[in-house]
Enzyme design. Structure first.
Site, PDB file in Angstrom:
ATOM      1  N   HIS A  45       0.852  -1.190   0.000  1.00  0.00           N
ATOM      2  CA  HIS A  45       0.000   0.000   0.000  1.00  0.00           C
ATOM      3  C   HIS A  45       0.891   1.245   0.000  1.00  0.00           C
ATOM      4  O   HIS A  45       1.848   1.309   0.761  1.00  0.00           O
ATOM      5  CB  HIS A  45      -0.886  -0.022   1.257  1.00  0.00           C
ATOM      6  CG  HIS A  45      -1.940   1.029   1.266  1.00  0.00           C
ATOM      7  ND1 HIS A  45      -1.676   2.345   1.575  1.00  0.00           N
ATOM      8  CD2 HIS A  45      -3.257   0.959   0.985  1.00  0.00           C
ATOM      9  CE1 HIS A  45      -2.806   3.040   1.484  1.00  0.00           C
ATOM     10  NE2 HIS A  45      -3.777   2.224   1.130  1.00  0.00           N
TER      11      HIS A  45
ATOM     12  N   CYS B 117      -3.616   2.597  -4.750  1.00  0.00           N
ATOM     13  CA  CYS B 117      -4.544   3.394  -3.942  1.00  0.00           C
ATOM     14  C   CYS B 117      -4.557   4.810  -4.505  1.00  0.00           C
ATOM     15  O   CYS B 117      -3.619   5.587  -4.289  1.00  0.00           O
ATOM     16  CB  CYS B 117      -4.129   3.377  -2.472  1.00  0.00           C
ATOM     17  SG  CYS B 117      -5.196   4.414  -1.448  1.00  0.00           S
TER      18      CYS B 117
ATOM     19  N   HIS C 192      -7.546   0.364  -4.485  1.00  0.00           N
ATOM     20  CA  HIS C 192      -8.368   1.198  -3.604  1.00  0.00           C
ATOM     21  C   HIS C 192      -8.766   2.417  -4.426  1.00  0.00           C
ATOM     22  O   HIS C 192      -7.882   3.180  -4.847  1.00  0.00           O
ATOM     23  CB  HIS C 192      -7.560   1.712  -2.415  1.00  0.00           C
ATOM     24  CG  HIS C 192      -7.238   0.680  -1.382  1.00  0.00           C
ATOM     25  ND1 HIS C 192      -6.484   0.975  -0.268  1.00  0.00           N
ATOM     26  CD2 HIS C 192      -7.591  -0.626  -1.261  1.00  0.00           C
ATOM     27  CE1 HIS C 192      -6.371  -0.116   0.484  1.00  0.00           C
ATOM     28  NE2 HIS C 192      -7.019  -1.103  -0.104  1.00  0.00           N
TER      29      HIS C 192
ATOM     30  N   ASP D 230     -12.479   2.967  -1.360  1.00  0.00           N
ATOM     31  CA  ASP D 230     -11.718   3.271  -0.154  1.00  0.00           C
ATOM     32  C   ASP D 230     -12.376   4.463   0.540  1.00  0.00           C
ATOM     33  O   ASP D 230     -12.679   5.461  -0.097  1.00  0.00           O
ATOM     34  CB  ASP D 230     -10.281   3.605  -0.548  1.00  0.00           C
ATOM     35  CG  ASP D 230      -9.345   3.589   0.656  1.00  0.00           C
ATOM     36  OD1 ASP D 230      -9.706   2.990   1.677  1.00  0.00           O
ATOM     37  OD2 ASP D 230      -8.255   4.175   0.552  1.00  0.00           O
ATOM     38  N   HIS D 231     -12.587   4.333   1.789  1.00  0.00           N
ATOM     39  CA  HIS D 231     -13.228   5.366   2.617  1.00  0.00           C
ATOM     40  C   HIS D 231     -14.563   5.789   1.997  1.00  0.00           C
ATOM     41  O   HIS D 231     -14.923   5.379   0.908  1.00  0.00           O
ATOM     42  CB  HIS D 231     -12.339   6.600   2.808  1.00  0.00           C
ATOM     43  CG  HIS D 231     -11.006   6.250   3.380  1.00  0.00           C
ATOM     44  ND1 HIS D 231     -10.013   7.154   3.579  1.00  0.00           N
ATOM     45  CD2 HIS D 231     -10.499   5.060   3.824  1.00  0.00           C
ATOM     46  CE1 HIS D 231      -8.955   6.556   4.107  1.00  0.00           C
ATOM     47  NE2 HIS D 231      -9.231   5.275   4.248  1.00  0.00           N
TER      48      HIS D 231
ATOM     49  N   TYR E 141     -14.819   4.587   7.298  1.00  0.00           N
ATOM     50  CA  TYR E 141     -15.462   3.316   6.918  1.00  0.00           C
ATOM     51  C   TYR E 141     -16.946   3.290   7.265  1.00  0.00           C
ATOM     52  O   TYR E 141     -17.458   2.349   7.864  1.00  0.00           O
ATOM     53  CB  TYR E 141     -14.680   2.140   7.514  1.00  0.00           C
ATOM     54  CG  TYR E 141     -13.335   2.022   6.814  1.00  0.00           C
ATOM     55  CD1 TYR E 141     -13.229   1.299   5.628  1.00  0.00           C
ATOM     56  CD2 TYR E 141     -12.221   2.702   7.265  1.00  0.00           C
ATOM     57  CE1 TYR E 141     -12.023   1.235   4.941  1.00  0.00           C
ATOM     58  CE2 TYR E 141     -11.008   2.645   6.587  1.00  0.00           C
ATOM     59  CZ  TYR E 141     -10.921   1.908   5.431  1.00  0.00           C
ATOM     60  OH  TYR E 141      -9.737   1.845   4.736  1.00  0.00           O
TER      61      TYR E 141
HETATM   62  C1  DNO Z   1      -6.690   3.245   5.484  1.00  0.00           C
HETATM   63  C2  DNO Z   1      -6.039   2.126   4.847  1.00  0.00           C
HETATM   64  C3  DNO Z   1      -4.720   1.745   5.475  1.00  0.00           C
HETATM   65  C4  DNO Z   1      -4.217   0.478   4.823  1.00  0.00           C
HETATM   66  C5  DNO Z   1      -2.873   0.041   5.297  1.00  0.00           C
HETATM   67  C6  DNO Z   1      -2.400  -1.150   4.507  1.00  0.00           C
HETATM   68  O1  DNO Z   1      -7.840   3.457   5.290  1.00  0.00           O
HETATM   69  O2  DNO Z   1      -5.942   2.301   3.491  1.00  0.00           O
HETATM   70  O3  DNO Z   1      -4.892   1.526   6.842  1.00  0.00           O
HETATM   71  O4  DNO Z   1      -5.101  -0.546   5.114  1.00  0.00           O
HETATM   72  O5  DNO Z   1      -1.950   1.066   5.184  1.00  0.00           O
HETATM   73  O6  DNO Z   1      -1.432  -1.801   5.211  1.00  0.00           O
END
Ligand code: DNO
Length: 392
Positions: free
Chosen positions: A237, A275, A302, A349-350, A366
């Site tokens: 990531h 991401c 992501h 993501d989020h 989340y």
């Molecule tokens: C946050 C996430 C991070 C991710 C870690 C992967 O929302 O994208 O916490 O899970 O960095 O190791």
């Protein structure tokens, strides 16, 4: 061929249930054994138990996010060789249950960082935000970090000082909590005090970018052959945000850095979690170029959009807005997927806190409804791209 649509779930204590996730349209779940201490093996019993819960709810455990990397591995000291062996065992154990994607990060000390978890947008929704000046105020005047002035301009330090002088005590406490306790999902030890935090930062005093890179390469040389053997795709990531904080080195923020990691161990299973939100918080990162360059090593996606503000602060935007050209990035990744003829797992993501989310206290980023909206928009975009290219 469609992306494998997943949602993150923080386990049985998550306010957003598996049934909520299923109703969003996701078929896969992204989760980890969050209750384990960093460095502990993911045992077969615990994996089995968690997998059963997910399957009873009608879904599949698609991705382990994350198996965190112990700080000893990042610093290459202490019991790092034992922790690397533990990591290999966790990879083997996860693979034994047919879970073939693992996400991790290599950020020293803190996982993702924000300064405001309730930034109100004009429409009333709540978003996550990183305020560069608030962060500088924290580093310079609350933490009182050595050499902090080397990382900011004199103007920024001046602004941070006046921001600090006018900061209510309660906000100083809140921001400290957000930063030193880390946000969920990461690698930070629980409840550190300010002194613990200073001490752990000190342990990185002689580790610069090159040293950290050499430590991750040593780690990858050990674990990637195991992942290959087990058919597991590792996905690193990117740093969030993708620039140095707290004087710590960063090695997954820019294209050249990613290239170094992927070429150091040139195997498909040494892959990237693309991401868009993390990489997109750095103005110079050209996400479409990066997607093109690394497409064949993207093992997980992501999707998230951030809006960069004038002073380098940023906030999380609607999934198809912000600074990223989501249509173009997704087009590149879908083309790769067609060529590979395998679904790549993705998650929205989020998400903002919207509607009923605002009356609840989900894990930061989340929320149920905000992510559902993100997923719905992303699925629509995906369908449009797939059909218009005649891929289905
Ligand atoms: C946050 C996430 C991070 C991710 C870690 C992967 O929302 O994208 O916490 O899970 O960095 O190791």
């Amino acid at each position: 061929m469609r992306l494998e649509q997943t949602m993150r779930w923080y386990g049985p204590n998550d306010l957003v249930s598996l049934s909520d996730i299923r109703q969003s349209g996701a078929t896969g779940v992204v989760t980890a054994l969050h209750h384990l201490k960093n460095g502990q093996v993911f045992s077969k019993d615990e994996i089995q138990e968690r997998k059963d819960i997910i399957e009873k709810a009608g879904m599949k455990w698609s991705v382990v996010e994350s198996i965190p990397i112990h700080e000893d591995i990042k610093r290459q000291r202490g019991k790092y060789l034992d922790y690397i062996e533990n990591y290999k065992t966790s990879i083997r154990n996860v693979a034994a249950f047919d879970i073939k994607t693992i996400c991790y990060n290599f950020m020293p000390v803190v996982d993702w960082t924000r300064t405001n978890l309730d930034y109100r947008l004009p429409n009333g929704a709540s978003a996550l935000r990183f305020d560069k000046i608030d962060f500088a105020a924290f580093e310079a005047f609350i933490l009182k970090r050595k050499n902090v002035e080397q990382d900011y301009s004199a103007e920024e330090i001046g602004k941070a000082e006046s921001r600090f002088k006018n900061m209510p005590e309660s906000y100083k406490e809140t921001i400290t909590q957000y930063i030193i306790a880390g946000l969920p999902g990461g690698t930070t030890e629980s409840n550190p005090t300010m002194d613990d935090f200073r001490n752990v930062l000190d342990t990185y005093a002689d580790i610069d970018e090159e040293a950290l890179r050499s430590n991750i390469i040593a780690f990858l040389r050990e674990i990637i052959p195991v992942a290959e053997e087990e058919g597991v795709n590792m996905t690193i990531h990117p740093d969030d945000p993708p620039f140095s904080l707290l004087g710590l080195p960063r090695i997954v923020s820019r294209s050249e850095q990613i290239e170094k990691l992927l070429s150091a161990v040139n195997a498909k299973s040494n892959g990237l979690c693309f991401c868009t939100g993390s990489l997109g918080a750095r103005r110079e990162n050209d996400l479409v170029a990066m997607a093109n360059k690394f497409a064949n090593r993207v093992n997980f996606i992501h999707f998230r959009a951030v809006k960069i503000e004038d002073d380098g602060s940023f906030h999380e935007d609607n999934h198809l807005e912000g600074n990223v050209d989501m249509y173009a990035v997704m087009s590149v990744l879908l083309k790769e997927q067609q060529e590979r003829n395998t679904s790549i797992p993705m998650r929205p993501d989020h998400g903002h806190k919207l509607l009923d989310d605002l009356t609840k206290d989900p894990s930061p980023g989340y929320s149920a409804i905000g992510r559902l909206k993100g997923l719905a928009e992303l699925r629509g975009l995906e369908l449009g791209i797939i059909r218009s290219n005649g891929w289905e």
